[in-house]
Design a protein around this motif. Structure first.
Motif, short mmCIF file in Angstrom:
data_model
loop_
_atom_site.label_atom_id
_atom_site.label_comp_id
_atom_site.label_asym_id
_atom_site.label_seq_id
_atom_site.Cartn_x
_atom_site.Cartn_y
_atom_site.Cartn_z
N ILE A 61 5.79 -15.73 -4.53
CA ILE A 61 5.99 -15.23 -5.90
C ILE A 61 5.18 -13.95 -6.11
N ASP A 62 3.95 -13.93 -5.62
CA ASP A 62 3.11 -12.74 -5.75
C ASP A 62 3.75 -11.54 -5.04
N HIS A 63 4.16 -11.72 -3.80
CA HIS A 63 4.75 -10.60 -3.04
C HIS A 63 6.08 -10.15 -3.64
N LEU A 64 6.88 -11.10 -4.09
CA LEU A 64 8.17 -10.73 -4.68
C LEU A 64 7.99 -10.03 -6.02
N ASN A 65 7.01 -10.43 -6.79
CA ASN A 65 6.70 -9.71 -8.04
C ASN A 65 6.23 -8.29 -7.74
N ARG A 66 5.43 -8.14 -6.69
CA ARG A 66 4.97 -6.81 -6.31
C ARG A 66 6.15 -5.95 -5.86
N ALA A 67 7.09 -6.54 -5.12
CA ALA A 67 8.29 -5.81 -4.71
C ALA A 67 9.10 -5.42 -5.94
N LEU A 68 9.23 -6.36 -6.85
CA LEU A 68 10.00 -6.11 -8.08
C LEU A 68 9.40 -4.95 -8.87
N ASP A 69 8.09 -4.87 -8.91
CA ASP A 69 7.43 -3.75 -9.60
C ASP A 69 7.79 -2.40 -8.97
N LEU A 70 8.15 -2.42 -7.69
CA LEU A 70 8.48 -1.18 -6.98
C LEU A 70 9.98 -0.91 -6.90
N ALA A 71 10.79 -1.83 -7.41
CA ALA A 71 12.25 -1.68 -7.33
C ALA A 71 12.67 -0.42 -8.09
N ASP A 72 13.29 0.49 -7.37
CA ASP A 72 13.66 1.78 -7.97
C ASP A 72 15.15 1.92 -8.23
N THR A 73 15.91 0.85 -7.99
CA THR A 73 17.34 0.84 -8.31
C THR A 73 17.69 -0.54 -8.89
N SER A 74 18.80 -0.60 -9.57
CA SER A 74 19.24 -1.89 -10.10
C SER A 74 19.55 -2.87 -8.97
N GLY A 75 20.09 -2.38 -7.87
CA GLY A 75 20.37 -3.24 -6.73
C GLY A 75 19.11 -3.85 -6.15
N ARG A 76 18.07 -3.05 -6.02
CA ARG A 76 16.80 -3.58 -5.51
C ARG A 76 16.18 -4.56 -6.51
N ARG A 77 16.34 -4.26 -7.78
CA ARG A 77 15.82 -5.17 -8.81
C ARG A 77 16.51 -6.52 -8.73
N ILE A 78 17.82 -6.50 -8.57
CA ILE A 78 18.58 -7.75 -8.46
C ILE A 78 18.16 -8.52 -7.21
N ALA A 79 18.08 -7.83 -6.07
CA ALA A 79 17.73 -8.50 -4.82
C ALA A 79 16.36 -9.18 -4.91
N ALA A 80 15.35 -8.45 -5.36
CA ALA A 80 14.00 -9.03 -5.44
C ALA A 80 13.95 -10.14 -6.49
N SER A 81 14.66 -9.97 -7.59
CA SER A 81 14.65 -10.98 -8.65
C SER A 81 15.33 -12.27 -8.22
#
Length: 168
Positions: A61-81
């Protein structure tokens, strides 16, 4: 590269949850990546998935939240979420998983239609674990129809397996 290496060490159990196909190799890979203290989206997301598969939910959860904070596209946001939603679901919080999947489904419908079946599939899994079988069936059937139109046999098989779970 880390994502592909981790992906090759993942299989699915009878509940269609990701599990390691080789726990020792996955553990070594995750430990090595974690020791490098990554700060980029791709590595953080891959590491989060590896931790999730190993059952280290809080770290996932910690690492995925950190990835989500760095998501720079909607696609990346969806994937990490969606990966984060899996971490919540695996750790016993299917309600949080459902909420996150629904938000990502809305985003996919609006901005990233190619991620629609991914969002639907994971919402279906959350609904299944919440024992909301009819809703889960409808969502998984929509995911299956999209996947059949795309023609990816592996993804079609996963949607079919999710639907079979509803009959047990």
């Amino acid at each position: 590269m880390l994502f592909q290496e981790i992906d090759q060490l993942i299989t699915y159990d009878e509940r269609q949850r990701m599990v390691p196909s080789d726990r020792d190799r996955l553990t070594a890979l995750v430990d090595s990546a974690r020791a490098q203290d990554p700060t980029d989206y791709t590595t953080l997301r891959a590491l989060g998935i590896g931790l999730l598969v190993l059952g280290e939910y809080a770290d996932a959860i910690d690492h995925l939240n950190r990835a989500l904070d760095l998501a720079d596209t909607s696609g990346r946001r969806i994937a990490a979420s969606i990966n984060l939603a899996d971490a919540y679901r695996y750790s016993g919080d299917a309600a949080a998983s459902e909420t996150l999947c629904r938000a990502m489904l809305t985003l996919a419908r609006k901005e990233v239609p190619e991620m629609l079946c991914f969002s639907l599939q994971h919402l279906g899994k959350a609904l299944t674990e919440l024992d909301r079988r009819q809703e889960a069936r409808e969502v998984l059937q929509e995911a299956l129809a999209l996947r059949m139109a795309e023609g990816d046999p592996e993804l079609i098989a996963r949607s079919q397996a999710g639907l079979r779970l509803l009959d047990t």
